[in-house]
Design a protein around this motif. Structure first.
Motif, mmCIF file in Angstrom:
data_model
loop_
_atom_site.group_PDB
_atom_site.id
_atom_site.type_symbol
_atom_site.label_atom_id
_atom_site.label_comp_id
_atom_site.label_asym_id
_atom_site.label_seq_id
_atom_site.Cartn_x
_atom_site.Cartn_y
_atom_site.Cartn_z
ATOM 1 N N GLU A 126 0.817 -1.215 0.000
ATOM 2 C CA GLU A 126 0.000 0.000 0.000
ATOM 3 C C GLU A 126 0.850 1.264 0.000
ATOM 4 N N GLU A 128 2.635 3.265 -1.787
ATOM 5 C CA GLU A 128 2.949 3.567 -3.181
ATOM 6 C C GLU A 128 4.007 4.651 -3.340
ATOM 7 N N ASN A 129 4.234 5.443 -2.276
ATOM 8 C CA ASN A 129 5.237 6.516 -2.351
ATOM 9 C C ASN A 129 6.614 6.067 -1.868
ATOM 10 N N CYS A 146 3.734 -8.539 -2.986
ATOM 11 C CA CYS A 146 3.184 -7.180 -3.019
ATOM 12 C C CYS A 146 4.256 -6.129 -3.310
ATOM 13 N N ARG A 149 3.999 -3.723 -6.256
ATOM 14 C CA ARG A 149 3.184 -2.511 -6.272
ATOM 15 C C ARG A 149 3.971 -1.269 -5.852
ATOM 16 N N LEU A 150 5.219 -1.452 -5.444
ATOM 17 C CA LEU A 150 6.043 -0.309 -5.014
ATOM 18 C C LEU A 150 6.689 0.313 -6.250
ATOM 19 N N SER A 151 5.896 0.992 -7.013
ATOM 20 C CA SER A 151 6.332 1.485 -8.324
ATOM 21 C C SER A 151 7.367 2.597 -8.252
ATOM 22 N N ASN A 152 7.526 3.227 -7.077
ATOM 23 C CA ASN A 152 8.482 4.325 -6.944
ATOM 24 C C ASN A 152 9.752 3.910 -6.207
ATOM 25 N N CYS A 173 9.581 -3.493 -10.179
ATOM 26 C CA CYS A 173 10.029 -2.223 -9.586
ATOM 27 C C CYS A 173 10.963 -1.550 -10.595
#
Length: 605
Positions: A126, A128-129, A146, A149-152, A173
């Motif tokens: 969750e 994401e930042n 999961c 989902r850490l796209s940054n 990632c």
């Protein structure tokens, strides 16, 4: 009024309970208050076994200072609180994080290294930042899916865990720049790791990897790669496509062959020690023009190709413990080369005493053995004594001075050098002067003509009992040989030689290491053997921060101060031939490592 009293009562009850609970958990309300202002919370080293719920709810719960509003006190400015962006929970005893993590969506940095985590919650996805996460030194067996989902995410440290595999989702990632999964139990890397096109630093050392996926060649930004201490038997040919690679560590593997690194034109350091490599070819060297450090120690290398001359930026070459019996003469012409380590090789073509004198002397020897144009020596008269000496106008002498920047006037038994030679040397920009085995009582006055170029000076085996302060006028000197002159002291001006890396004072009358020597901050090699030295000043030696070789053989040293063991830069300490009682001769015979370890064990703390 009643409402106001109720507010005060509620604040007292809540504050009292909260303060007591948070303090017992290692978090004081004042710390949380400060975190609301700064957006950063550091709870490292507080012996926490779990994360207090007040941490997860730091931006949700109404702060205590907000429960009473007065017009005359706006000091706290609670309404200006910021969301938590940095959370440090390192060096505790935390066993789980829980789903409360999802309540900190603004986090950009999460540091939970050195805890007891066996798993990570799905709530991690969750964040994401999140840009940086450090989960090293825990007990993790896997990374959660999961993480995709850490796209940054740009930095992931997961070293010193129990990871048996790196989840395939990590390749999602795409902004990842730094990945450290060293000291785990990985047996393979994800097939599509090449999709991490922004990654510039990858550390997979100390795992169980036996192969690397060919897709690794697509990591266009990779500059640092460390696969030390694995089980690699070969590298994929695609490895040669890593055009931005600068540092490559492959020590302690099972490599027998290195692929041609045809596009690695930026590679500066290549560490191949402790493998089974039989050799490195001319084709390899053609693509390694930027190399400054080449480590081939503890392999099975038999020969170096003449094309080693292509490595014109090479500064350090480690060939320790191979099967090399000869070196290519061209190695001596690499001006940038500062250190060649040859210990543990069956060297036959080069005498051991030449090797022991250090890199400068070794390079000089190799240059002298290169094929030169044939010319007949010219007989000239100097000081009414005939000797075979190249005249100033001799073709060979001019050739040596202009091509090799060297003037060799050794072994002439003279006390002065013909003026014509000095003039030719100055015009040629000579850097290397050999005046050994003559009858000089002082530095030749005309030597000052080479003030701006002289880097190597050999005045060994002359009759110089007191060295002139003029020695300080040659700031570019890298090598200075003063052996066999009967000197007992050095002038303070020698401390001006701040470029000096090798100093030979053997076979003189020194009773100590001359104090000015301790000012030579770049000194790497010091020969003090065959003197009358009785004590060694550890504090002085420690000031020589890069000193690697210290030869004190055949002096009058009866004991060595334990503090000398703190001089960790010393890799070769020679004490043989001294009347040593401490350390004992039997220990000295075991070598430098044993001596230094013994000395450190004797230090009283």
């Amino acid at each position: 009024m009643a409402a106001r009293q109720r507010g005060r009562g509620a604040r007292g009850a809540f504050g009292g309970r909260g303060l007591k609970e948070d303090t017992s958990a290692g978090v004081h309300p004042s710390i949380l208050k400060q975190a609301r202002r700064s957006g950063q919370l550091n709870l490292s080293g507080r012996s926490l076994t779990e994360v207090p719920d007040t941490v997860w709810r730091i931006n949700i719960d109404v702060p205590e200072e907000a429960k009473v509003v007065t017009l005359d006190n706006t000091e706290d400015r609670w309404w200006e609180q910021v969301e938590l962006t940095k959370l440090i929970l390192a060096s505790n005893a935390i066993t789980h994080l829980g789903d409360g993590l999802a309540q900190l969506p603004a986090l950009t940095v999460l540091d939970i290294h050195d805890n007891r985590l066996a798993s990570l919650p799905d709530a991690l996805g969750e964040l994401e930042n999140l840009q940086k996460i450090d989960i090293s030194r825990n007990q993790l067996h896997e990374l959660p899916a999961c993480i995709a989902r850490l796209s940054n995410l740009v930095s992931l440290h997961a070293e010193n865990n129990k990871l048996t595999q790196l989840c395939p989702e990590v390749v999602d990632c795409r902004k990842l720049e730094e990945l450290d999964v060293s000291h785990n139990e990985l047996e393979e890397l994800p097939k599509y790791i090449g999709l991490l096109s922004c990654l510039f630093r990858l550390n997979v050392s100390n795992n169980n990897l036996s192969r690397l996926p060919p897709e690794i060649g697509a990591m266009n930004c990779l500059r640092y790669f460390d696969a030390t201490h694995n089980r690699l038997t070969q590298l994929p040919e695609e490895f040669g496509c890593l055009r931005k690679l600068e540092q490559l560590y492959l020590r302690h593997n099972r490599l027998a062959y290195l692929p041609i690194l045809h596009s690695c034109e930026n590679l500066k350091e290549l560490h191949l020690g402790n493998n089974a490599i039989m050799g490195i070819t001319a084709e390899h060297l053609q693509h390694l023009g930027s190399i400054t450090f080449l480590d081939l120690r503890d392999n099975k290398v038999v020969k170096l190709p003449e094309e080693i001359i292509l490595l014109q930026g090479l500064e350090r070459l480690d060939l320790t413990n191979n099967d090399i019996s000869a070196l290519p003469y061209a190695l001596g012409t690499i001006n940038s080369l500062k250190a060649v380590v040859l210990d543990g090789n069956p060297m036959k073509s080069i005498r051991r005493d030449i090797i022991m004198r250090g890199t400068v002397e070794l390079k000089k020897y190799l240059r002298s053995r290169m094929e030169e144009p044939e010319s007949a020596p010219t007989t000239v008269a100097t000081n009414k004594k005939e000797s075979v000496l190249p005249a100033a106008g001799d073709t060979q002498q001019n050739h040596d001075m202009h091509q090799f920047k060297a003037m060799d006037f050794g072994g002439q038994k003279c006390s002065e050098v013909p003026a014509e030679l000095w003039e030719t040397a100055m015009q040629a920009g000579v850097t290397n002067v050999n005046l050994s085995k003559n009858s000089f009582t002082q530095l030749p006055s005309n030597l000052i003509l080479l003030e701006g170029t002289l880097t190597e000076l050999n005045m060994g085996f002359n009759k110089i009992s007191t060295l002139s302060p003029d020695i300080g006028l040659f700031p570019k000197l890298v090598f200075l040989d003063l052996r066999g002159n009967g000197m007992s002291s050095l002038p303070a001006e020698i401390s001006s030689l701040q470029a000096l890396r090798e100093l030979t004072l053997s076979t003189n009358r020194f009773t100590e290491i001359p104090p000015p020597v301790y000012e030579l901050k770049k000194l790497e090699i010091l020969f003090m053997n065959e003197n009358q030295v009785s004590t060694v000043d550890p504090a002085g030696v420690q000031r020589l921060g890069v000193l690697g070789t210290l030869d004190l053989q055949n002096n009058n040293i009866s004991q060595v101060a334990p503090e000398l063991g703190n001089c960790t830069s010393i890799k070769s300490l020679q004490l043989g031939g001294n009347p040593c009682r401490n350390p004992r001769p039997a220990l000295i015979a075991k070598g430098t490592n044993a001596i230094m370890e013994y000395l450190r064990s004797r230090i009283i703390t």
